[in-house]
Design a protein around this motif. Structure first.
Motif, PDB file in Angstrom:
ATOM      1  N   LEU A  63       5.425  -1.229   2.954  1.00  0.00           N
ATOM      2  CA  LEU A  63       4.648   0.010   3.005  1.00  0.00           C
ATOM      3  C   LEU A  63       5.420   1.128   2.312  1.00  0.00           C
ATOM      4  N   VAL A  64       4.677   1.980   1.610  1.00  0.00           N
ATOM      5  CA  VAL A  64       5.192   3.261   1.118  1.00  0.00           C
ATOM      6  C   VAL A  64       4.274   4.332   1.674  1.00  0.00           C
ATOM      7  N   ILE A  65       4.841   5.447   2.093  1.00  0.00           N
ATOM      8  CA  ILE A  65       4.044   6.577   2.566  1.00  0.00           C
ATOM      9  C   ILE A  65       4.246   7.739   1.604  1.00  0.00           C
ATOM     10  N   ALA A  66       3.172   8.446   1.295  1.00  0.00           N
ATOM     11  CA  ALA A  66       3.252   9.637   0.452  1.00  0.00           C
ATOM     12  C   ALA A  66       2.769  10.843   1.254  1.00  0.00           C
ATOM     13  N   TYR A  67       3.652  11.834   1.408  1.00  0.00           N
ATOM     14  CA  TYR A  67       3.220  13.100   2.002  1.00  0.00           C
ATOM     15  C   TYR A  67       2.654  13.962   0.884  1.00  0.00           C
ATOM     16  N   GLU A  68       1.331  14.194   0.954  1.00  0.00           N
ATOM     17  CA  GLU A  68       0.656  15.007  -0.038  1.00  0.00           C
ATOM     18  C   GLU A  68      -0.053  16.179   0.631  1.00  0.00           C
ATOM     19  N   PRO A  69       0.595  17.339   0.685  1.00  0.00           N
ATOM     20  CA  PRO A  69      -0.117  18.518   1.201  1.00  0.00           C
ATOM     21  C   PRO A  69      -1.319  18.797   0.302  1.00  0.00           C
ATOM     22  N   ILE A  70      -2.504  18.727   0.867  1.00  0.00           N
ATOM     23  CA  ILE A  70      -3.724  18.797   0.066  1.00  0.00           C
ATOM     24  C   ILE A  70      -3.804  20.102  -0.714  1.00  0.00           C
ATOM     25  N   TRP A  71      -3.275  21.165  -0.140  1.00  0.00           N
ATOM     26  CA  TRP A  71      -3.325  22.469  -0.788  1.00  0.00           C
ATOM     27  C   TRP A  71      -2.441  22.539  -2.040  1.00  0.00           C
ATOM     28  N   ALA A  72      -1.598  21.537  -2.244  1.00  0.00           N
ATOM     29  CA  ALA A  72      -0.710  21.531  -3.411  1.00  0.00           C
ATOM     30  C   ALA A  72      -1.150  20.535  -4.477  1.00  0.00           C
ATOM     31  N   ILE A  73      -2.197  19.758  -4.219  1.00  0.00           N
ATOM     32  CA  ILE A  73      -2.611  18.725  -5.171  1.00  0.00           C
ATOM     33  C   ILE A  73      -3.459  19.346  -6.273  1.00  0.00           C
ATOM     34  N   GLY A  74      -2.957  19.282  -7.493  1.00  0.00           N
ATOM     35  CA  GLY A  74      -3.704  19.774  -8.640  1.00  0.00           C
ATOM     36  C   GLY A  74      -3.859  21.275  -8.703  1.00  0.00           C
ATOM     37  N   THR A  75      -3.141  21.999  -7.856  1.00  0.00           N
ATOM     38  CA  THR A  75      -3.272  23.448  -7.826  1.00  0.00           C
ATOM     39  C   THR A  75      -2.127  24.143  -8.539  1.00  0.00           C
ATOM     40  N   GLY A  76      -1.047  23.411  -8.802  1.00  0.00           N
ATOM     41  CA  GLY A  76       0.154  24.028  -9.351  1.00  0.00           C
ATOM     42  C   GLY A  76       0.997  24.692  -8.283  1.00  0.00           C
ATOM     43  N   ASP A  77       0.511  24.692  -7.054  1.00  0.00           N
ATOM     44  CA  ASP A  77       1.216  25.326  -5.937  1.00  0.00           C
ATOM     45  C   ASP A  77       2.008  24.259  -5.198  1.00  0.00           C
ATOM     46  N   THR A  78       3.265  24.091  -5.570  1.00  0.00           N
ATOM     47  CA  THR A  78       4.080  23.034  -4.985  1.00  0.00           C
ATOM     48  C   THR A  78       4.664  23.464  -3.652  1.00  0.00           C
ATOM     49  N   CYS A  79       4.670  22.569  -2.722  1.00  0.00           N
ATOM     50  CA  CYS A  79       5.356  22.805  -1.451  1.00  0.00           C
ATOM     51  C   CYS A  79       6.848  22.965  -1.735  1.00  0.00           C
ATOM     52  N   PRO A 119       0.822  -1.213   0.000  1.00  0.00           N
ATOM     53  CA  PRO A 119       0.000   0.000   0.000  1.00  0.00           C
ATOM     54  C   PRO A 119       0.855   1.261   0.000  1.00  0.00           C
ATOM     55  N   ILE A 120       0.343   2.280  -0.693  1.00  0.00           N
ATOM     56  CA  ILE A 120       0.921   3.623  -0.644  1.00  0.00           C
ATOM     57  C   ILE A 120      -0.030   4.470   0.185  1.00  0.00           C
ATOM     58  N   LEU A 121       0.325   4.735   1.418  1.00  0.00           N
ATOM     59  CA  LEU A 121      -0.516   5.495   2.343  1.00  0.00           C
ATOM     60  C   LEU A 121      -0.295   6.989   2.146  1.00  0.00           C
ATOM     61  N   CYS A 122      -1.392   7.710   1.902  1.00  0.00           N
ATOM     62  CA  CYS A 122      -1.311   9.159   1.712  1.00  0.00           C
ATOM     63  C   CYS A 122      -1.704   9.895   2.990  1.00  0.00           C
ATOM     64  N   VAL A 123      -0.888  10.851   3.385  1.00  0.00           N
ATOM     65  CA  VAL A 123      -1.192  11.723   4.519  1.00  0.00           C
ATOM     66  C   VAL A 123      -0.879  13.157   4.107  1.00  0.00           C
ATOM     67  N   GLY A 124      -1.542  14.110   4.750  1.00  0.00           N
ATOM     68  CA  GLY A 124      -1.278  15.507   4.422  1.00  0.00           C
ATOM     69  C   GLY A 124      -2.359  16.418   4.958  1.00  0.00           C
ATOM     70  N   GLU A 125      -2.056  17.715   4.928  1.00  0.00           N
ATOM     71  CA  GLU A 125      -2.916  18.716   5.556  1.00  0.00           C
ATOM     72  C   GLU A 125      -3.549  19.638   4.519  1.00  0.00           C
ATOM     73  N   THR A 126      -4.663  20.277   4.890  1.00  0.00           N
ATOM     74  CA  THR A 126      -5.304  21.275   4.052  1.00  0.00           C
ATOM     75  C   THR A 126      -4.594  22.616   4.227  1.00  0.00           C
ATOM     76  N   LYS A 127      -4.950  23.569   3.372  1.00  0.00           N
ATOM     77  CA  LYS A 127      -4.387  24.929   3.492  1.00  0.00           C
ATOM     78  C   LYS A 127      -4.791  25.547   4.818  1.00  0.00           C
ATOM     79  N   GLN A 128      -6.035  25.368   5.214  1.00  0.00           N
ATOM     80  CA  GLN A 128      -6.494  25.933   6.481  1.00  0.00           C
ATOM     81  C   GLN A 128      -5.726  25.337   7.652  1.00  0.00           C
ATOM     82  N   GLN A 129      -5.534  24.038   7.647  1.00  0.00           N
ATOM     83  CA  GLN A 129      -4.799  23.396   8.732  1.00  0.00           C
ATOM     84  C   GLN A 129      -3.351  23.878   8.788  1.00  0.00           C
TER      85      GLN A 129
END
Length: 241
Positions: A160-176, A124-134
């Motif tokens: 296991l693989v873990i993916a850190y995906e800041p939600i505010w950067a997904i599909g927005t073009g705004d990369t962390c 499994p590739i587990l995704c975790v990450g925060e919203t812009k508000q958080q």
């Protein structure tokens, strides 16, 4: 040494015909890809069988985008571990923010899906990450630690693989920023009991920023969304320098 995993997440894109056309442009670009890089394509369920046949003998691993925790049953719209295994799937995304946001995924169901994937020999590739508000409220660290504590109960961190995906950067073009992604991934690693668990960065990864991202010492790969839909773009990411 930790494994490098570069995974494309096609989300709800590409018919079977389009997926075969993608491979025609993509696979020839892997002839000189470094051997230390694991390449994965996580595709819609309808593409799994056709890609399984067309990836045979290549170095690309087949991945799915979800898994149910039961082996079978009255779960309309879900897919089980044995079904994925039969099609040649080796990886499966679990807990993506879009599943959490739009389809009611919780840490409890993420945990069940993680254990089901491992039960049937999938990684499994587990995704975790925060919203812009958080993030703006300074809750990034506490949220991610909480996600990991709940999601990883009873989970084998050797598979296991873990993916850190800041939600505010997904599909927005705004990369962390690469250094900030590295910092958060370092925090994730500090919460694990297996130092060799690969941790990816995901969130608007593109050919233009992948070199900086992959130069960071804590980052072991990328989970790529939109840029994985184009064979040349994804090949450039896989063949980062």
């Amino acid at each position: 040494m930790r494994k490098i995993v570069i995974a494309g997440n096609w989300k709800m894109f590409k018919t079977q015909v389009e997926s075969k056309e993608f491979l025609q442009g993509f696979l020839p670009c892997l002839e000189e890809t470094a051997q230390d890089r694991e390449v994965v394509l996580c595709v819609p369920f309808t593409d799994l069988s056709v890609l399984s046949k067309n990836l045979h003998g290549s170095r690309v691993n087949l991945g799915a985008q979800n898994i149910h925790w039961e082996e079978e049953g009255a779960y309309t719209g879900e897919i089980s571990g044995p079904m994925l295994k039969e099609t040649g799937v080796r990886y499966v995304i679990v807990g993506h923010s879009e599943r959490r946001q739009h389809f009611g995924e919780t840490d409890a169901t993420v945990n069940l899906r993680l254990k089901a994937a491992q039960k049937y020999g999938l990684t499994p590739i587990l995704c975790v990450g925060e919203t812009k508000q958080q993030r703006d409220l300074g809750e990034t660290e506490a949220l991610i630690v909480s996600q990991l504590e709940k999601d990883l109960v009873g989970v084998d961190q050797e598979n296991l693989v873990i993916a850190y995906e800041p939600i505010w950067a997904i599909g927005t073009g705004d990369t962390c920023e690469a250094t900030e992604a590295n910092r958060v991934i370092g925090l994730i690693r500090s919460q694990l009991n297996n130092p060799k668990t690969p941790i990816q960065y995901g969130g608007s990864v593109k050919p233009g920023n992948v070199d900086d991202i992959m130069a960071q010492p804590e980052i072991d790969g990328a989970l790529v969304g939109g840029a994985s839909l184009d064979p040349k773009s994804f090949a450039r990411i896989v063949n980062y320098e």
